[in-house]
Design a protein around this motif. Sequence first.
Motif, mmCIF file in Angstrom:
data_model
loop_
_atom_site.group_PDB
_atom_site.id
_atom_site.type_symbol
_atom_site.label_atom_id
_atom_site.label_comp_id
_atom_site.label_asym_id
_atom_site.label_seq_id
_atom_site.Cartn_x
_atom_site.Cartn_y
_atom_site.Cartn_z
ATOM 1 N N VAL A 173 39.778 38.059 35.977
ATOM 2 C CA VAL A 173 40.117 37.560 37.311
ATOM 3 C C VAL A 173 41.464 36.843 37.270
ATOM 4 O O VAL A 173 42.327 37.037 38.142
ATOM 5 N N ALA A 174 41.666 36.010 36.238
ATOM 6 C CA ALA A 174 42.920 35.267 36.111
ATOM 7 C C ALA A 174 44.105 36.210 35.979
ATOM 8 O O ALA A 174 45.162 36.007 36.603
ATOM 9 N N ALA A 175 43.939 37.272 35.158
ATOM 10 C CA ALA A 175 45.036 38.231 34.967
ATOM 11 C C ALA A 175 45.372 38.952 36.269
ATOM 12 O O ALA A 175 46.548 39.146 36.605
ATOM 13 N N ARG A 176 44.368 39.338 37.013
ATOM 14 C CA ARG A 176 44.613 40.070 38.260
ATOM 15 C C ARG A 176 45.250 39.170 39.317
ATOM 16 O O ARG A 176 46.130 39.604 40.073
ATOM 17 N N ALA A 177 44.804 37.893 39.376
ATOM 18 C CA ALA A 177 45.325 36.973 40.392
ATOM 19 C C ALA A 177 46.639 36.320 39.966
ATOM 20 O O ALA A 177 47.309 35.687 40.784
ATOM 21 N N ALA B 243 40.722 38.702 43.943
ATOM 22 C CA ALA B 243 40.526 39.287 42.606
ATOM 23 C C ALA B 243 39.038 39.335 42.251
ATOM 24 O O ALA B 243 38.556 40.328 41.673
ATOM 25 N N ILE B 244 38.314 38.277 42.599
ATOM 26 C CA ILE B 244 36.867 38.242 42.352
ATOM 27 C C ILE B 244 36.173 39.375 43.085
ATOM 28 O O ILE B 244 35.349 40.100 42.521
ATOM 29 N N ASP B 245 36.522 39.564 44.366
ATOM 30 C CA ASP B 245 35.906 40.617 45.181
ATOM 31 C C ASP B 245 36.257 42.007 44.658
ATOM 32 O O ASP B 245 35.399 42.901 44.609
ATOM 33 N N ALA B 246 37.512 42.194 44.258
ATOM 34 C CA ALA B 246 37.953 43.513 43.792
ATOM 35 C C ALA B 246 37.277 43.898 42.478
ATOM 36 O O ALA B 246 36.926 45.066 42.263
ATOM 37 N N LEU B 247 37.084 42.931 41.596
ATOM 38 C CA LEU B 247 36.513 43.209 40.285
ATOM 39 C C LEU B 247 34.986 43.147 40.277
ATOM 40 O O LEU B 247 34.346 43.610 39.332
ATOM 41 N N GLY B 248 34.409 42.537 41.319
ATOM 42 C CA GLY B 248 32.958 42.358 41.331
ATOM 43 C C GLY B 248 32.509 41.301 40.344
ATOM 44 O O GLY B 248 31.412 41.379 39.767
ATOM 45 N N PHE B 249 33.327 40.270 40.156
ATOM 46 C CA PHE B 249 33.007 39.208 39.196
ATOM 47 C C PHE B 249 31.860 38.344 39.712
ATOM 48 O O PHE B 249 31.779 38.031 40.898
ATOM 49 N N ARG B 250 30.943 37.966 38.800
ATOM 50 C CA ARG B 250 29.890 36.993 39.108
ATOM 51 C C ARG B 250 29.892 35.913 38.045
ATOM 52 O O ARG B 250 30.019 36.196 36.847
#
Length: 361
Positions: A37-41, A69-76
């Motif tokens: 997430v950090a890398a994408r954002a 980024a969270i939404d795009a990656l599906g991070f939980r």
Amino acid sequence: MHPVDDRTGRRIVPDTSRRADRLPGSRYGTRPTMKDVAARAGVGLKTVSRVVNGEPGVTPDTERRVQEAIDALGFRRNDSARVLRKGRTASIGLVLEDLADPFYGPLSRAVEEVARAHGALLINGSSAEDPDREQELALALCARRVDGLVVIPAGDDHRYLEPEIRAGVATVFVDRPAGKIDADVVLSDSYGGARDGVAHLIAHGHRRIGFIGDMPRIHTAAERLRGYRAAMEDAGIVVEGAWTSLGVTDPERVRRAAEEMLSGPEPVTAIFAGNNRVTVTVIRVLAEQARPVALVGFDDIELADLLHPGLTVVAQDSALLGRTAAERLFRQLDGTLLAPERIELPTRLITRGSGELPPAD
């Protein structure tokens, strides 16, 4: 052109619905991490952590980029890591006798509601009335670091849980007491309920009353038989051996027991059924009888009021059992309880007609 499968002739169309940014890994994908997430954002790990945990110190624009980024990656968020830092897993285990038994549905739901109110997840399983399976399941839940256990015991020796209890696993037993250890237990008054139910049949003129119950090693079955015998003794009635039958509650065994009690020159004129499963089979047997036979069942059943006559029962509140046990479990976890206690909840006689039939002879 699209490639064609040589064996089937079907056209193979690429799946464009899958995200192009799916992380590499197995065919099931790999869970994205805060680092991803950090890398994408384009931000640091600490910034992602603040956004994920709702902490201050992040500008609205940065928060928006992190959320995208969270939404795009599906991070939980990894809650297991977070709660382990606090020394708790925010989960409790529930060991039931039989998940298919209607009695345990409201009980399980009540435990789950209390757990949810405390921010905990409920994990349950069935012992199938097998002491070895109960031990295996309880210890498996402990190995998964549950904070506490609610147990409907199948066995009569629970010393295997002593190391877990000493290690801080809160434990409450329900419906039946623990064996060979001191522990909290929440019960219904099986003895008193059965005594009241049988006394009700006696009050309506019955003296030849049969009792069909579960296996005698089960605490509730033994207590209900004791209540039956006490009511008969109070009325000065000597119980004949053929009037009582305890064993597995499968329909074949219960049917055989009921038919034997209802046959012969002096059949019983009433039956007290020791639990809901016994009651259902006895209802089917009585429907085949030429003469009316009174019936009182321990545990209410669905549609009991729609039968003709309606079913008279000794009702216990399974939801209250579960709620009381779960609340006591979380009081243990909060450190507000000291010595183990035995809590016995009252039963209630519900008259609907079947228990008020007079003797046919």
